[in-house]
Design a protein around this motif. Sequence first.
Motif, PDB file in Angstrom:
ATOM      1  N   ILE A 166       0.823  -1.196   0.000  1.00 10.66           N
ATOM      2  CA  ILE A 166       0.000   0.000   0.000  1.00 10.66           C
ATOM      3  C   ILE A 166       0.866   1.257   0.000  1.00 10.66           C
ATOM      4  CG2 ILE A 166      -1.789   1.276   1.245  1.00 10.66           C
ATOM      5  CD1 ILE A 166      -2.766  -1.353   0.079  1.00 10.66           C
ATOM      6  N   LYS A 167       1.957   1.239   0.743  1.00  9.63           N
ATOM      7  CA  LYS A 167       2.781   2.443   0.873  1.00  9.63           C
ATOM      8  C   LYS A 167       3.508   2.798  -0.420  1.00  9.63           C
ATOM      9  CE  LYS A 167       3.105   2.159   5.868  1.00  9.63           C
ATOM     10  NZ  LYS A 167       3.947   2.121   7.090  1.00  9.63           N
ATOM     11  N   GLN A 168       3.548   1.870  -1.372  1.00  6.66           N
ATOM     12  CA  GLN A 168       4.152   2.162  -2.670  1.00  6.66           C
ATOM     13  C   GLN A 168       3.199   2.898  -3.607  1.00  6.66           C
ATOM     14  OE1 GLN A 168       5.365  -1.785  -3.897  1.00  6.66           O
ATOM     15  NE2 GLN A 168       7.444  -1.516  -3.088  1.00  6.66           N
ATOM     16  N   LEU A 169       2.013   3.212  -3.125  1.00  5.85           N
ATOM     17  CA  LEU A 169       1.043   3.933  -3.954  1.00  5.85           C
ATOM     18  C   LEU A 169       1.328   5.435  -4.023  1.00  5.85           C
ATOM     19  CD1 LEU A 169      -2.262   2.173  -2.836  1.00  5.85           C
ATOM     20  CD2 LEU A 169      -1.029   1.866  -4.986  1.00  5.85           C
ATOM     21  N   LYS A 170       2.244   5.935  -3.197  1.00  6.83           N
ATOM     22  CA  LYS A 170       2.591   7.351  -3.250  1.00  6.83           C
ATOM     23  C   LYS A 170       3.050   7.725  -4.653  1.00  6.83           C
ATOM     24  CE  LYS A 170       3.826   8.397   1.545  1.00  6.83           C
ATOM     25  NZ  LYS A 170       4.888   8.921   2.448  1.00  6.83           N
ATOM     26  N   GLY A 171       2.481   8.805  -5.169  1.00  6.27           N
ATOM     27  CA  GLY A 171       2.850   9.284  -6.493  1.00  6.27           C
ATOM     28  C   GLY A 171       2.193   8.536  -7.638  1.00  6.27           C
ATOM     29  N   LYS A 172       1.385   7.534  -7.339  1.00 10.27           N
ATOM     30  CA  LYS A 172       0.747   6.724  -8.372  1.00 10.27           C
ATOM     31  C   LYS A 172      -0.664   7.240  -8.676  1.00 10.27           C
ATOM     32  CE  LYS A 172       4.231   3.821  -8.446  1.00 10.27           C
ATOM     33  NZ  LYS A 172       5.156   3.749  -9.605  1.00 10.27           N
ATOM     34  N   LYS A 173      -1.149   6.867  -9.850  1.00  6.42           N
ATOM     35  CA  LYS A 173      -2.501   7.230 -10.259  1.00  6.42           C
ATOM     36  C   LYS A 173      -3.455   6.153  -9.721  1.00  6.42           C
ATOM     37  CE  LYS A 173      -3.164   9.171 -14.238  1.00  6.42           C
ATOM     38  NZ  LYS A 173      -3.356   9.431 -15.703  1.00  6.42           N
ATOM     39  N   VAL A 174      -4.284   6.545  -8.770  1.00  7.66           N
ATOM     40  CA  VAL A 174      -5.123   5.576  -8.048  1.00  7.66           C
ATOM     41  C   VAL A 174      -6.587   6.008  -8.079  1.00  7.66           C
ATOM     42  CG1 VAL A 174      -5.481   4.355  -5.870  1.00  7.66           C
ATOM     43  CG2 VAL A 174      -3.177   5.139  -6.484  1.00  7.66           C
ATOM     44  N   SER A 175      -7.482   5.103  -8.465  1.00 11.25           N
ATOM     45  CA  SER A 175      -8.908   5.364  -8.343  1.00 11.25           C
ATOM     46  C   SER A 175      -9.311   5.142  -6.890  1.00 11.25           C
ATOM     47  CB  SER A 175      -9.716   4.435  -9.255  1.00 11.25           C
ATOM     48  OG  SER A 175     -11.093   4.579  -8.975  1.00 11.25           O
ATOM     49  N   LEU A 176      -9.748   6.219  -6.252  1.00 14.39           N
ATOM     50  CA  LEU A 176     -10.118   6.150  -4.835  1.00 14.39           C
ATOM     51  C   LEU A 176     -11.608   5.924  -4.626  1.00 14.39           C
ATOM     52  CD1 LEU A 176      -7.917   9.121  -3.549  1.00 14.39           C
ATOM     53  CD2 LEU A 176      -7.407   6.671  -3.396  1.00 14.39           C
ATOM     54  N   SER A 208      -3.291  13.934  -1.054  1.00 13.22           N
ATOM     55  CA  SER A 208      -2.451  14.662  -2.007  1.00 13.22           C
ATOM     56  C   SER A 208      -1.189  13.891  -2.392  1.00 13.22           C
ATOM     57  CB  SER A 208      -2.060  16.027  -1.433  1.00 13.22           C
ATOM     58  OG  SER A 208      -1.312  15.862  -0.222  1.00 13.22           O
ATOM     59  N   ASP A 209      -0.880  12.814  -1.679  1.00 10.46           N
ATOM     60  CA  ASP A 209       0.302  12.006  -1.991  1.00 10.46           C
ATOM     61  C   ASP A 209       0.095  11.106  -3.204  1.00 10.46           C
ATOM     62  OD1 ASP A 209       1.913  12.987   0.051  1.00 10.46           O
ATOM     63  OD2 ASP A 209       1.227  11.497   1.498  1.00 10.46           O
ATOM     64  N   VAL A 210      -1.175  10.941  -3.621  1.00 14.48           N
ATOM     65  CA  VAL A 210      -1.469  10.113  -4.794  1.00 14.48           C
ATOM     66  C   VAL A 210      -2.186  10.964  -5.836  1.00 14.48           C
ATOM     67  CG1 VAL A 210      -1.636   8.008  -3.406  1.00 14.48           C
ATOM     68  CG2 VAL A 210      -3.706   9.313  -3.922  1.00 14.48           C
ATOM     69  N   ASP A 211      -2.141  10.502  -7.061  1.00 20.77           N
ATOM     70  CA  ASP A 211      -2.897  11.153  -8.133  1.00 20.77           C
ATOM     71  C   ASP A 211      -4.276  10.508  -8.134  1.00 20.77           C
ATOM     72  OD1 ASP A 211      -3.896  12.312 -10.387  1.00 20.77           O
ATOM     73  OD2 ASP A 211      -2.422  11.496 -11.779  1.00 20.77           O
ATOM     74  N   GLY A 212      -5.143  11.001  -7.262  1.00 22.07           N
ATOM     75  CA  GLY A 212      -6.431  10.356  -7.019  1.00 22.07           C
ATOM     76  C   GLY A 212      -7.439  10.577  -8.132  1.00 22.07           C
ATOM     77  N   GLN A 213      -8.118   9.513  -8.513  1.00 23.07           N
ATOM     78  CA  GLN A 213      -9.152   9.553  -9.529  1.00 23.07           C
ATOM     79  C   GLN A 213     -10.498   9.209  -8.881  1.00 23.07           C
ATOM     80  OE1 GLN A 213      -7.982  10.272 -12.902  1.00 23.07           O
ATOM     81  NE2 GLN A 213      -6.244  10.737 -11.573  1.00 23.07           N
ATOM     82  N   ALA A 214     -11.549   9.917  -9.272  1.00 21.16           N
ATOM     83  CA  ALA A 214     -12.879   9.697  -8.687  1.00 21.16           C
ATOM     84  C   ALA A 214     -13.711   8.847  -9.637  1.00 21.16           C
ATOM     85  CB  ALA A 214     -13.570  11.020  -8.404  1.00 21.16           C
ATOM     86  N   LEU A 215     -13.468   7.534  -9.618  1.00 21.17           N
ATOM     87  CA  LEU A 215     -14.136   6.621 -10.544  1.00 21.17           C
ATOM     88  C   LEU A 215     -15.030   5.646  -9.795  1.00 21.17           C
ATOM     89  CD1 LEU A 215     -11.045   5.698 -12.782  1.00 21.17           C
ATOM     90  CD2 LEU A 215     -12.678   7.576 -13.102  1.00 21.17           C
TER      91      LEU A 215
END
Length: 322
Positions: free
Chosen positions: A131-141, A164-171
């Motif tokens: 999970i901690k490797q998700l920093k900076g990644k594009k993630v659908s939250l 703000s640590d992830v590139d969050g997507q609202a999908l």
Amino acid sequence: MMSRLVQKGMVSLCLAVTLLFSHLSLADSYTIGTGSQSGTYYPLGGMLATVWSDNIPDFDMRAEVTAASVENVIKVALHKQLVGIAMENVVLQAHEGHKPFPKPMDVSVLFALYPNVVQFIVPADSDITSIKQLKGKKVSLGAAGSGTRVSSINILKALGISESDVDGQALNYSATTSALANGQIDAGVIVGSLKVGAITELALTRDIRILSFTPEELAEISAAYPYYERIDAPTGIYKNVKAFSAPAVWNVLVVNKDMDDEMAYELTKVAFENINKIRANIGLAEISDSEEIHQLTAFPLHPGTKKFVDEYTKSHPNTQTM
């Protein structure tokens, strides 16, 4: 021949009667807020609506597609839905008036349903293993207004990862699995039952992994949010997906706190009288039964539900109660 005056009078009378019966019909027609059609909420809500409509006199209900937990809680509080399905953590935040709710919501819990598992999905060949490797990644939250989004943000926060640590997507569910299949995101979160349709379908056409939480991570999450519990999923729960551990939170049925006690009692009683039918029709063995209503201890149940619990406890003296 009838005079025009009499004819007009009869037409007016017919219209008035029609409007009256239409009003009476609408007064007994309700909705249950669910979620997207690719999740578990929608078929479960549809089955509950059918069971209630078939077994409660002068009662008609249909399932409504929504953005899920947050939207359902708000609509129930505003009397725009009679019942809504939501995650316990979202209901608690609503009760306390915490974000994403602008103020405390006037809601109560009818009963607990089943545990919702927080599942972080990545492509099988991804180099992301924790999970901690998700920093900076594009993630659908998760979609805006969904319990998935609330849970994913809470869990990342508990592990030291801000939104703000992830590139969050609202999908939503469907958009999340589509984006994963097409390589448009690095990871996606789906919060649902084990064997939830969206992940089951994705695993049939794409090789995926579900990130497993370590015991230390699960302890951190429970310390921050005590309503999360550990769920261990066996290998093969989805095609070619290995065993994983993840946090889970109970789903509940939420109603307005002002719901009539007798209606709340009847809804609870009929649901549990037909619980095996509900389980069988949606393939969800984890749905609670009459002895498990006490699973939800962090939120007060509606007085109508308490009446049902008291009656059930008297006739089943070995039942654990709240």
